[in-house]
Design a protein around this motif. Sequence first.
Motif, PDB file in Angstrom:
ATOM      1  N   THR A 141       0.833  -1.117   0.133  1.00 49.62           N
ATOM      2  CA  THR A 141       0.046   0.365   0.303  1.00 49.62           C
ATOM      3  C   THR A 141       1.136   1.556   0.493  1.00 49.62           C
ATOM      4  O   THR A 141       2.108   1.279   0.120  1.00 49.62           O
ATOM      5  CB  THR A 141      -0.914  -0.078   1.165  1.00 49.62           C
ATOM      6  OG1 THR A 141       0.278   0.297   2.224  1.00 49.62           O
ATOM      7  CG2 THR A 141      -1.612  -1.618   1.618  1.00 49.62           C
ATOM      8  N   HIS A 142       0.480   2.086  -0.104  1.00 51.01           N
ATOM      9  CA  HIS A 142       0.798   3.420  -0.303  1.00 51.01           C
ATOM     10  C   HIS A 142       1.190   4.478   1.198  1.00 51.01           C
ATOM     11  O   HIS A 142       0.235   4.990   1.684  1.00 51.01           O
ATOM     12  CB  HIS A 142       0.085   4.432  -0.743  1.00 51.01           C
ATOM     13  CG  HIS A 142       1.253   5.198  -1.921  1.00 51.01           C
ATOM     14  ND1 HIS A 142       2.106   7.059  -0.964  1.00 51.01           N
ATOM     15  CD2 HIS A 142       2.170   5.923  -2.742  1.00 51.01           C
ATOM     16  CE1 HIS A 142       3.036   7.168  -1.457  1.00 51.01           C
ATOM     17  NE2 HIS A 142       2.718   6.720  -2.834  1.00 51.01           N
ATOM     18  N   ASN A 143       2.671   4.639   1.914  1.00 50.53           N
ATOM     19  CA  ASN A 143       2.969   4.623   2.939  1.00 50.53           C
ATOM     20  C   ASN A 143       2.517   6.335   2.937  1.00 50.53           C
ATOM     21  O   ASN A 143       1.620   6.570   3.757  1.00 50.53           O
ATOM     22  CB  ASN A 143       4.886   4.725   3.745  1.00 50.53           C
ATOM     23  CG  ASN A 143       5.034   5.545   4.692  1.00 50.53           C
ATOM     24  OD1 ASN A 143       4.122   6.036   5.543  1.00 50.53           O
ATOM     25  ND2 ASN A 143       5.894   4.810   4.812  1.00 50.53           N
ATOM     26  N   ARG A 144       3.089   7.497   2.052  1.00 47.51           N
ATOM     27  CA  ARG A 144       2.852   8.198   2.864  1.00 47.51           C
ATOM     28  C   ARG A 144       0.922   8.691   1.733  1.00 47.51           C
ATOM     29  O   ARG A 144       0.684  10.301   2.392  1.00 47.51           O
ATOM     30  CB  ARG A 144       3.766   9.614   1.417  1.00 47.51           C
ATOM     31  CG  ARG A 144       4.827   9.324   2.294  1.00 47.51           C
ATOM     32  CD  ARG A 144       6.389  11.286   1.474  1.00 47.51           C
ATOM     33  NE  ARG A 144       5.236  12.125   2.040  1.00 47.51           N
ATOM     34  CZ  ARG A 144       5.484  12.728   2.950  1.00 47.51           C
ATOM     35  NH1 ARG A 144       6.208  12.796   3.455  1.00 47.51           N
ATOM     36  NH2 ARG A 144       4.735  13.748   2.896  1.00 47.51           N
ATOM     37  N   LEU A 169       8.320  -3.672 -14.537  1.00 55.03           N
ATOM     38  CA  LEU A 169       7.718  -3.217 -13.742  1.00 55.03           C
ATOM     39  C   LEU A 169       7.796  -3.352 -11.757  1.00 55.03           C
ATOM     40  O   LEU A 169       7.644  -4.740 -12.124  1.00 55.03           O
ATOM     41  CB  LEU A 169       5.829  -3.167 -14.142  1.00 55.03           C
ATOM     42  CG  LEU A 169       4.680  -2.528 -12.946  1.00 55.03           C
ATOM     43  CD1 LEU A 169       4.520  -0.901 -12.922  1.00 55.03           C
ATOM     44  CD2 LEU A 169       2.830  -2.988 -13.294  1.00 55.03           C
ATOM     45  N   HIS A 170       8.155  -2.704 -11.219  1.00 53.89           N
ATOM     46  CA  HIS A 170       7.867  -3.031  -9.641  1.00 53.89           C
ATOM     47  C   HIS A 170       7.423  -2.335  -8.626  1.00 53.89           C
ATOM     48  O   HIS A 170       6.650  -1.460  -9.246  1.00 53.89           O
ATOM     49  CB  HIS A 170       9.843  -2.080  -9.760  1.00 53.89           C
ATOM     50  CG  HIS A 170       9.864  -2.674  -8.200  1.00 53.89           C
ATOM     51  ND1 HIS A 170      10.456  -3.590  -7.543  1.00 53.89           N
ATOM     52  CD2 HIS A 170      10.089  -1.804  -6.572  1.00 53.89           C
ATOM     53  CE1 HIS A 170      10.666  -3.626  -6.250  1.00 53.89           C
ATOM     54  NE2 HIS A 170      10.466  -2.020  -5.994  1.00 53.89           N
ATOM     55  N   CYS A 171       7.380  -3.289  -8.028  1.00 52.34           N
ATOM     56  CA  CYS A 171       5.989  -2.771  -6.235  1.00 52.34           C
ATOM     57  C   CYS A 171       7.019  -3.175  -5.341  1.00 52.34           C
ATOM     58  O   CYS A 171       7.825  -3.924  -4.589  1.00 52.34           O
ATOM     59  CB  CYS A 171       5.213  -4.000  -6.878  1.00 52.34           C
ATOM     60  SG  CYS A 171       4.259  -3.673  -5.523  1.00 52.34           S
ATOM     61  N   ASP A 172       7.236  -2.135  -5.090  1.00 48.16           N
ATOM     62  CA  ASP A 172       7.278  -2.086  -3.160  1.00 48.16           C
ATOM     63  C   ASP A 172       5.910  -1.934  -2.564  1.00 48.16           C
ATOM     64  O   ASP A 172       5.042  -1.520  -2.304  1.00 48.16           O
ATOM     65  CB  ASP A 172       7.759  -0.502  -3.417  1.00 48.16           C
ATOM     66  CG  ASP A 172       8.005  -0.261  -1.715  1.00 48.16           C
ATOM     67  OD1 ASP A 172       8.291  -0.787  -0.933  1.00 48.16           O
ATOM     68  OD2 ASP A 172       8.721   1.122  -1.214  1.00 48.16           O
ATOM     69  N   GLY A 173       6.452  -3.461  -1.971  1.00 41.60           N
ATOM     70  CA  GLY A 173       4.568  -4.102  -1.275  1.00 41.60           C
ATOM     71  C   GLY A 173       6.235  -3.814   0.145  1.00 41.60           C
ATOM     72  O   GLY A 173       5.787  -5.296   0.586  1.00 41.60           O
ATOM     73  N   ALA A 174       6.199  -2.864   0.537  1.00 36.19           N
ATOM     74  CA  ALA A 174       6.462  -3.368   2.091  1.00 36.19           C
ATOM     75  C   ALA A 174       5.265  -3.444   2.821  1.00 36.19           C
ATOM     76  O   ALA A 174       5.428  -4.723   3.833  1.00 36.19           O
ATOM     77  CB  ALA A 174       7.087  -2.094   2.448  1.00 36.19           C
ATOM     78  N   ARG A 175       4.116  -2.944   2.596  1.00 33.19           N
ATOM     79  CA  ARG A 175       3.123  -3.145   3.129  1.00 33.19           C
ATOM     80  C   ARG A 175       1.402  -3.971   2.053  1.00 33.19           C
ATOM     81  O   ARG A 175       0.454  -4.176   1.837  1.00 33.19           O
ATOM     82  CB  ARG A 175       1.879  -2.261   3.196  1.00 33.19           C
ATOM     83  CG  ARG A 175       3.555  -1.872   4.859  1.00 33.19           C
ATOM     84  CD  ARG A 175       2.747  -0.612   5.764  1.00 33.19           C
ATOM     85  NE  ARG A 175       3.849   0.156   6.551  1.00 33.19           N
ATOM     86  CZ  ARG A 175       4.060   0.661   5.946  1.00 33.19           C
ATOM     87  NH1 ARG A 175       4.298   1.141   5.252  1.00 33.19           N
ATOM     88  NH2 ARG A 175       5.413   1.002   7.041  1.00 33.19           N
ATOM     89  N   ILE A 176       2.703  -5.204   1.293  1.00 31.38           N
ATOM     90  CA  ILE A 176       1.719  -5.898  -0.113  1.00 31.38           C
ATOM     91  C   ILE A 176       0.454  -6.655   0.893  1.00 31.38           C
ATOM     92  O   ILE A 176      -0.201  -6.318   0.350  1.00 31.38           O
ATOM     93  CB  ILE A 176       1.785  -6.414  -1.217  1.00 31.38           C
ATOM     94  CG1 ILE A 176       1.052  -6.669  -2.218  1.00 31.38           C
ATOM     95  CG2 ILE A 176       2.592  -7.257  -0.415  1.00 31.38           C
ATOM     96  CD1 ILE A 176       2.263  -6.984  -3.202  1.00 31.38           C
ATOM     97  N   LEU A 197       9.354  -7.939  -7.184  1.00 34.86           N
ATOM     98  CA  LEU A 197       8.106  -6.990  -5.726  1.00 34.86           C
ATOM     99  C   LEU A 197       9.805  -7.108  -5.097  1.00 34.86           C
ATOM    100  O   LEU A 197      10.551  -7.875  -4.845  1.00 34.86           O
ATOM    101  CB  LEU A 197       7.250  -8.089  -5.549  1.00 34.86           C
ATOM    102  CG  LEU A 197       6.081  -8.043  -6.344  1.00 34.86           C
ATOM    103  CD1 LEU A 197       6.686  -9.375  -7.385  1.00 34.86           C
ATOM    104  CD2 LEU A 197       5.143  -8.423  -5.900  1.00 34.86           C
ATOM    105  N   SER A 198       9.213  -6.021  -3.769  1.00 35.88           N
ATOM    106  CA  SER A 198      10.032  -6.211  -2.549  1.00 35.88           C
ATOM    107  C   SER A 198       8.983  -6.481  -1.443  1.00 35.88           C
ATOM    108  O   SER A 198       7.940  -5.763  -1.651  1.00 35.88           O
ATOM    109  CB  SER A 198      10.729  -5.313  -2.091  1.00 35.88           C
ATOM    110  OG  SER A 198      10.139  -3.861  -1.909  1.00 35.88           O
TER     111      SER A 198
END
Length: 344
Positions: A141-144, A169-176, A197-198
């Motif tokens: 999800t989007h942090n800010r 296409l990369h996903c910063d999925g810290a909170r996926i 993904l991360s």
Amino acid sequence: MADLFVDLRSDTVTRPTAGMREAMATAEVGDDVYGEDPTVNALEAEVAALFGHEAALFAPSGSMANQIALQLLVSPGDELLCDADAHVVTYEIGAAAAYGGISSRTWPAVGADIDPDVVAGMIRPDGYFAVPTRAIAVEQTHNRGGGGVIPLATLRDLRGVADDAGVALHCDGARIWHAHVADGVPLIEYGGLFDTLSVCLSKGLGAPVGSLVVGSADKIERARMIRKRMGGGMRQAGILAAAGRYALAHHVDRLADDHAKAARLAEAVAPFGVLATTVRTNLVALDLTKHTLDARALAAAARAEGVLISVLGPRTARLVTHLGLDDAAIDRAVAALPRILAAS
Ligand SMILES: Cc1ncc(COP(=O)(O)O)c(C=O)c1O
């Protein structure tokens, strides 16, 4: 005894539970730089399978996992597109430029409300006269963006944009995990939309350390080298991977509880006109532009009442729920925050 403070600053403040510590204490370990840590190997296989990819690589932090992925996708001098509020260009201390020589260009901060046509319009073609775009990164999800969830349809459109342009296409999925729980989208469906993904074990999932880069076998082989180059090769890391495996088994479904707690906080502050976005997950973004208190003043007043919150900008603050908060803690915050906002 109740904690002195109700800590709503971040979901990274959690401490390992007793069950998690037990899993860590009894983990089988080996030297992971030799590829010989069975617990790390099991975690990597498990996470790769969850997202339907061939491989995954355990990394010490979400920032390193993102930066390894970006270096896989974008060569020095080439370009990454992401939003102006993205973690990768806001909170990673210029790592894409410093370590990857990557040029970044951003679309205006809109959190999870991405317009794929805007992104498509920014892509620069290959050629000797302009910086060629090689990858697009989004945050789920989007942090800010207040924990906003990018809808599956938008992600599919972005995949189409990336394919049409021949970029990754990369996903910063810290909170996926939170997006998966909030929207009911299977992780494997998210996984199928991204080249890399991360994903973080140390945010909402409550592990003390650890993130993974997820992708194809050849990418992850290269990722292993980049990780080592960045100093991220760890030895008996199975102790940490065991915490991650425990978190995956026990702490995903319970995120719904964190979302409900965030909704309670949102409801408590909503009458004061300070909610920046609709709350969908465990983050509550506060926009104080119309309030007499600025973010620092609100944080100081909250602290005096035993509630810790994050200051993200002069008039931007954030509340975060996580597994370290019980109902009584949320009750304290729900009593204190409206009192402070009403009194100023
Ligand atoms: C969206 C997002 N991506 C990446 C990270 C980086 O994680 P770490 O702090 O483990 O480097 C964070 C940290 O909060 C984050 O919120």
